[in-house]
Write a protein that holds these residues in place. Structure first.
Motif, PDB file in Angstrom:
ATOM      1  N   VAL A  79      78.110  13.379 -29.504  1.00 53.66           N
ATOM      2  CA  VAL A  79      79.205  14.301 -29.275  1.00 53.66           C
ATOM      3  C   VAL A  79      78.608  15.684 -29.259  1.00 53.66           C
ATOM      4  CG1 VAL A  79      79.803  14.736 -31.659  1.00 53.66           C
ATOM      5  CG2 VAL A  79      81.533  14.895 -29.954  1.00 53.66           C
ATOM      6  N   GLY A  80      79.112  16.603 -28.489  1.00 53.33           N
ATOM      7  CA  GLY A  80      78.495  17.925 -28.382  1.00 53.33           C
ATOM      8  C   GLY A  80      79.406  19.014 -28.855  1.00 53.33           C
ATOM      9  N   ILE A  81      78.793  20.103 -29.328  1.00 51.92           N
ATOM     10  CA  ILE A  81      79.541  21.324 -29.573  1.00 51.92           C
ATOM     11  C   ILE A  81      78.702  22.491 -29.162  1.00 51.92           C
ATOM     12  CG2 ILE A  81      80.759  20.321 -31.545  1.00 51.92           C
ATOM     13  CD1 ILE A  81      79.098  22.015 -33.355  1.00 51.92           C
ATOM     14  N   CYS A  82      79.317  23.618 -28.948  1.00 50.70           N
ATOM     15  CA  CYS A  82      78.567  24.791 -28.529  1.00 50.70           C
ATOM     16  C   CYS A  82      78.976  25.994 -29.341  1.00 50.70           C
ATOM     17  CB  CYS A  82      78.790  25.083 -27.049  1.00 50.70           C
ATOM     18  SG  CYS A  82      77.811  26.482 -26.541  1.00 50.70           S
ATOM     19  N   ALA A  83      77.978  26.840 -29.683  1.00 49.52           N
ATOM     20  CA  ALA A  83      78.252  28.028 -30.457  1.00 49.52           C
ATOM     21  C   ALA A  83      77.103  28.985 -30.340  1.00 49.52           C
ATOM     22  CB  ALA A  83      78.446  27.638 -31.921  1.00 49.52           C
ATOM     23  N   SER A  84      77.293  30.212 -30.747  1.00 50.70           N
ATOM     24  CA  SER A  84      76.220  31.204 -30.668  1.00 50.70           C
ATOM     25  C   SER A  84      75.664  31.472 -32.039  1.00 50.70           C
ATOM     26  CB  SER A  84      76.740  32.504 -30.051  1.00 50.70           C
ATOM     27  OG  SER A  84      77.717  33.051 -30.887  1.00 50.70           O
TER      28      SER A  84
ATOM     29  N   GLU B  89      87.499  14.691 -32.396  1.00 50.18           N
ATOM     30  CA  GLU B  89      87.478  14.457 -33.838  1.00 50.18           C
ATOM     31  C   GLU B  89      86.412  15.310 -34.512  1.00 50.18           C
ATOM     32  OE1 GLU B  89      89.276  12.384 -36.059  1.00 50.18           O
ATOM     33  OE2 GLU B  89      90.684  12.516 -34.388  1.00 50.18           O
ATOM     34  N   PHE B  90      85.265  15.398 -33.885  1.00 51.71           N
ATOM     35  CA  PHE B  90      84.187  16.201 -34.460  1.00 51.71           C
ATOM     36  C   PHE B  90      84.592  17.671 -34.523  1.00 51.71           C
ATOM     37  CE2 PHE B  90      80.001  18.231 -34.596  1.00 51.71           C
ATOM     38  CZ  PHE B  90      79.371  17.455 -35.545  1.00 51.71           C
ATOM     39  N   SER B  91      85.271  18.134 -33.510  1.00 49.73           N
ATOM     40  CA  SER B  91      85.763  19.511 -33.497  1.00 49.73           C
ATOM     41  C   SER B  91      86.730  19.745 -34.652  1.00 49.73           C
ATOM     42  CB  SER B  91      86.454  19.814 -32.166  1.00 49.73           C
ATOM     43  OG  SER B  91      87.018  21.104 -32.171  1.00 49.73           O
ATOM     44  N   ARG B  92      87.644  18.810 -34.884  1.00 48.24           N
ATOM     45  CA  ARG B  92      88.577  18.954 -36.001  1.00 48.24           C
ATOM     46  C   ARG B  92      87.844  18.967 -37.332  1.00 48.24           C
ATOM     47  NH1 ARG B  92      92.393  15.762 -32.818  1.00 48.24           N
ATOM     48  NH2 ARG B  92      91.659  13.827 -33.753  1.00 48.24           N
ATOM     49  N   TRP B  93      86.814  18.118 -37.452  1.00 47.70           N
ATOM     50  CA  TRP B  93      86.026  18.079 -38.687  1.00 47.70           C
ATOM     51  C   TRP B  93      85.355  19.426 -38.950  1.00 47.70           C
ATOM     52  CZ3 TRP B  93      80.491  17.649 -39.561  1.00 47.70           C
ATOM     53  CH2 TRP B  93      80.158  17.300 -40.872  1.00 47.70           C
ATOM     54  N   LEU B  94      84.994  20.120 -37.892  1.00 45.78           N
ATOM     55  CA  LEU B  94      84.385  21.439 -38.011  1.00 45.78           C
ATOM     56  C   LEU B  94      85.434  22.557 -37.997  1.00 45.78           C
ATOM     57  CD1 LEU B  94      81.224  21.032 -35.760  1.00 45.78           C
ATOM     58  CD2 LEU B  94      81.299  21.228 -38.253  1.00 45.78           C
ATOM     59  N   GLY B  95      86.677  22.201 -38.285  1.00 45.20           N
ATOM     60  CA  GLY B  95      87.706  23.213 -38.403  1.00 45.20           C
ATOM     61  C   GLY B  95      88.106  23.848 -37.100  1.00 45.20           C
TER      62      GLY B  95
ATOM     63  N   ARG C 255      81.419  22.738 -26.695  1.00 44.47           N
ATOM     64  CA  ARG C 255      81.183  23.155 -25.317  1.00 44.47           C
ATOM     65  C   ARG C 255      79.911  22.569 -24.715  1.00 44.47           C
ATOM     66  NH1 ARG C 255      80.401  27.572 -23.549  1.00 44.47           N
ATOM     67  NH2 ARG C 255      79.517  28.743 -25.252  1.00 44.47           N
ATOM     68  N   ALA C 256      79.277  21.624 -25.404  1.00 42.24           N
ATOM     69  CA  ALA C 256      78.121  20.939 -24.829  1.00 42.24           C
ATOM     70  C   ALA C 256      78.240  19.449 -25.061  1.00 42.24           C
ATOM     71  CB  ALA C 256      76.822  21.460 -25.427  1.00 42.24           C
ATOM     72  N   GLY C 257      77.931  18.670 -24.060  1.00 37.63           N
ATOM     73  CA  GLY C 257      77.922  17.223 -24.175  1.00 37.63           C
ATOM     74  C   GLY C 257      76.552  16.683 -23.824  1.00 37.63           C
ATOM     75  N   HIS C 258      76.100  15.663 -24.560  1.00 36.65           N
ATOM     76  CA  HIS C 258      74.740  15.134 -24.408  1.00 36.65           C
ATOM     77  C   HIS C 258      74.784  13.619 -24.485  1.00 36.65           C
ATOM     78  CE1 HIS C 258      70.481  14.717 -26.419  1.00 36.65           C
ATOM     79  NE2 HIS C 258      70.477  14.341 -25.155  1.00 36.65           N
ATOM     80  N   THR C 259      74.227  12.963 -23.475  1.00 38.14           N
ATOM     81  CA  THR C 259      74.183  11.505 -23.471  1.00 38.14           C
ATOM     82  C   THR C 259      72.901  11.030 -22.803  1.00 38.14           C
ATOM     83  OG1 THR C 259      75.478   9.520 -23.004  1.00 38.14           O
ATOM     84  CG2 THR C 259      75.412  11.196 -21.274  1.00 38.14           C
ATOM     85  N   TYR C 260      72.751   9.720 -22.711  1.00 33.37           N
ATOM     86  CA  TYR C 260      71.537   9.085 -22.216  1.00 33.37           C
ATOM     87  C   TYR C 260      71.867   8.064 -21.133  1.00 33.37           C
ATOM     88  CZ  TYR C 260      69.464  10.780 -26.594  1.00 33.37           C
ATOM     89  OH  TYR C 260      69.033  11.568 -27.624  1.00 33.37           O
ATOM     90  N   LEU C 261      71.024   7.964 -20.128  1.00 32.42           N
ATOM     91  CA  LEU C 261      71.094   6.845 -19.197  1.00 32.42           C
ATOM     92  C   LEU C 261      70.268   5.691 -19.758  1.00 32.42           C
ATOM     93  CD1 LEU C 261      70.653   8.558 -15.715  1.00 32.42           C
ATOM     94  CD2 LEU C 261      72.742   7.530 -16.655  1.00 32.42           C
TER      95      LEU C 261
ATOM     96  N   SER D 269      81.307  25.287 -39.476  1.00 32.78           N
ATOM     97  CA  SER D 269      82.755  25.232 -39.384  1.00 32.78           C
ATOM     98  C   SER D 269      83.351  26.623 -39.241  1.00 32.78           C
ATOM     99  CB  SER D 269      83.330  24.561 -40.636  1.00 32.78           C
ATOM    100  OG  SER D 269      84.739  24.574 -40.598  1.00 32.78           O
ATOM    101  N   THR D 270      84.519  26.682 -38.584  1.00 27.66           N
ATOM    102  CA  THR D 270      85.275  27.935 -38.502  1.00 27.66           C
ATOM    103  C   THR D 270      86.274  28.055 -39.643  1.00 27.66           C
ATOM    104  OG1 THR D 270      86.907  26.876 -37.076  1.00 27.66           O
ATOM    105  CG2 THR D 270      85.084  28.018 -35.996  1.00 27.66           C
ATOM    106  N   VAL D 271      86.375  27.027 -40.511  1.00 28.48           N
ATOM    107  CA  VAL D 271      87.310  27.036 -41.630  1.00 28.48           C
ATOM    108  C   VAL D 271      86.612  27.591 -42.863  1.00 28.48           C
ATOM    109  CG1 VAL D 271      88.729  25.618 -43.157  1.00 28.48           C
ATOM    110  CG2 VAL D 271      88.594  25.089 -40.716  1.00 28.48           C
ATOM    111  N   PRO D 272      87.165  28.595 -43.548  1.00 33.97           N
ATOM    112  CA  PRO D 272      86.552  29.122 -44.767  1.00 33.97           C
ATOM    113  C   PRO D 272      86.418  28.038 -45.826  1.00 33.97           C
ATOM    114  CG  PRO D 272      88.285  30.577 -43.989  1.00 33.97           C
ATOM    115  CD  PRO D 272      88.393  29.324 -43.190  1.00 33.97           C
ATOM    116  N   PRO D 273      85.396  28.128 -46.702  1.00 36.69           N
ATOM    117  CA  PRO D 273      85.224  27.125 -47.752  1.00 36.69           C
ATOM    118  C   PRO D 273      86.490  26.967 -48.588  1.00 36.69           C
ATOM    119  CG  PRO D 273      83.343  28.606 -47.649  1.00 36.69           C
ATOM    120  CD  PRO D 273      84.381  29.181 -46.739  1.00 36.69           C
ATOM    121  N   GLY D 274      86.822  25.707 -48.914  1.00 42.86           N
ATOM    122  CA  GLY D 274      87.971  25.424 -49.753  1.00 42.86           C
ATOM    123  C   GLY D 274      89.265  25.252 -48.997  1.00 42.86           C
TER     124      GLY D 274
END
Length: 349
Positions: free
Chosen positions: A9-14, A64-70, A75-81, A329-334
């Motif tokens: 699953v991919g994500i993108c950030a700076s 789901e992964f995005s939700r887990w990271l708040g 913005r990136a997807g990675h897979t294999y042939l 994550s974009t969610v503050p701790p706690g």
């Protein structure tokens, strides 16, 4: 390192450089601030991946992964042939349609595709036969397979795919390994890139991604040339060679040499595969790796997210999971409850 079950699953950030981390936080340069990888698109943006599955389930689990990271933007997807047959290397898997739909849903997304160079890629082919196959490829015997792949990718609307071609070529395992004939291996890589770039409408970028360390052959001996490489990648796990993260940085053909080599050749870096391994649940490794990424700003990186390597699908690394989520994550701790999907040691095929 041979890993037969690929999940993504991919994500993108700076991210920001280590000096800026200190300036803004007053903290340890080895600890990027929480959310350092979040933000709007920019020239220093880093596409973050957590490999969950090679096929359509990989696309589905991204939300789901995005939700887990708040809610961190994915913005990136990675897979294999699969490398079992030429038809699969030509892009036969129907899951490519799912990845293409995901990529085309937003203009700012990045699609990364690992492409084997030979069929029977995990079949335990002996060195002498590998050398014969590489020589055939260097003479153009397999060009048509890669033209078909390029045509399929363009037709699916992903002409700007990042192609991780012949990954971990400096190792012992894959049939597309370099050691049996480095000179012809480099010539074969050049043939593949030339064949794929000849397809009208393509804008591919080619990623040269060895294992960290010397392995079976120094990866610098396999480098095919600046004109046919766009990104200098590296697959790196928490294992020898390198007992500590510092040793993984300074060892011959390690993380620092990758960065220096890429700079000397005017290339971006990447980490197509990274994760936990021989040292178990190791939050300090995750913290240091994310700090390294924050400092050096790869085009993308992708944690291998199935057991024993991962932090989301794999429940055996809870402390590392906490560090990964805290820093990305974009969610503050706690606030907010982490949600982990545990598909078992195999990663949920």
């Amino acid at each position: 390192m041979s890993r037969r079950s690929r999940r993504l699953v991919g994500i993108c950030a700076s991210t920001v450089a280590a000096g800026l981390l200190l300036l803004c936080t007053g903290g340890d340069p080895a600890t990027p601030p929480r959310g350092a990888s979040g933000g709007a698109a920019s020239g220093t943006e880093v596409a973050v991946g957590a490999y969950l599955h090679y096929g359509s389930p990989g696309v589905e689990r991204m939300q789901e992964f995005s939700r887990w990271l708040g809610g961190t933007e994915l913005r990136a997807g990675h897979t294999y042939l699969p490398g079992d047959t030429w038809s699969n290397i030509e892009g036969a898997p129907d899951s490519l349609r799912s990845w293409a739909r995901w990529r085309n849903a937003r203009a700012d997304r990045l699609f990364v595709l690992n492409v084997p160079m030979l069929e029977g890629n995990e079949a335990g082919v002996p060195d002498a036969r590998v050398a014969e196959l590489i020589r055939t490829g260097a003479k153009g015997g397999y060009d048509h397979h890669f033209r078909r792949l390029a045509t399929r990718l363009v037709g699916l609307g992903v002409p700007d795919t990042v192609i991780v071609l012949g990954w971990e070529m400096n190792g012992f395992d894959y049939t597309h390994r370099c050691r049996p004939d480095p000179a012809n291996w480099k010539a074969y890589w050049r043939r593949i890139v030339t064949a794929m770039r000849a397809v009208k409408g393509q804008r591919f970028r080619f990623d040269f991604a060895p294992n960290r360390g010397g392995d079976a052959i120094a990866w610098t001996r396999c480098y095919p040339g600046d004109d046919v490489v766009d990104v200098i990648g590296m697959d790196t796990y928490d294992q020898a060679p390198g007992r500590t993260f510092d040793e993984q940085v300074t060892q011959p053909y390690g993380l620092q040499q990758q960065v220096d080599f890429a700079k000397a050749h005017g290339k971006r870096i990447s980490y197509p595969e990274w994760g936990l391994f021989r040292n178990g649940d190791n939050p300090e490794y995750v913290r240091r790796m994310l700090a390294w990424i924050a400092e050096h700003k790869p085009l993308y990186h992708s944690i291998t997210d199935y057991c024993p390597h991962g932090v989301w699908q794999c429940g055996q690394n809870p402390r590392s999971s906490g560090v990964f989520r805290e820093l990305l994550s974009t969610v503050p701790p706690g606030r907010g409850r982490p949600h982990r999907v545990d598909f078992g040691a195999g990663g949920g095929s």
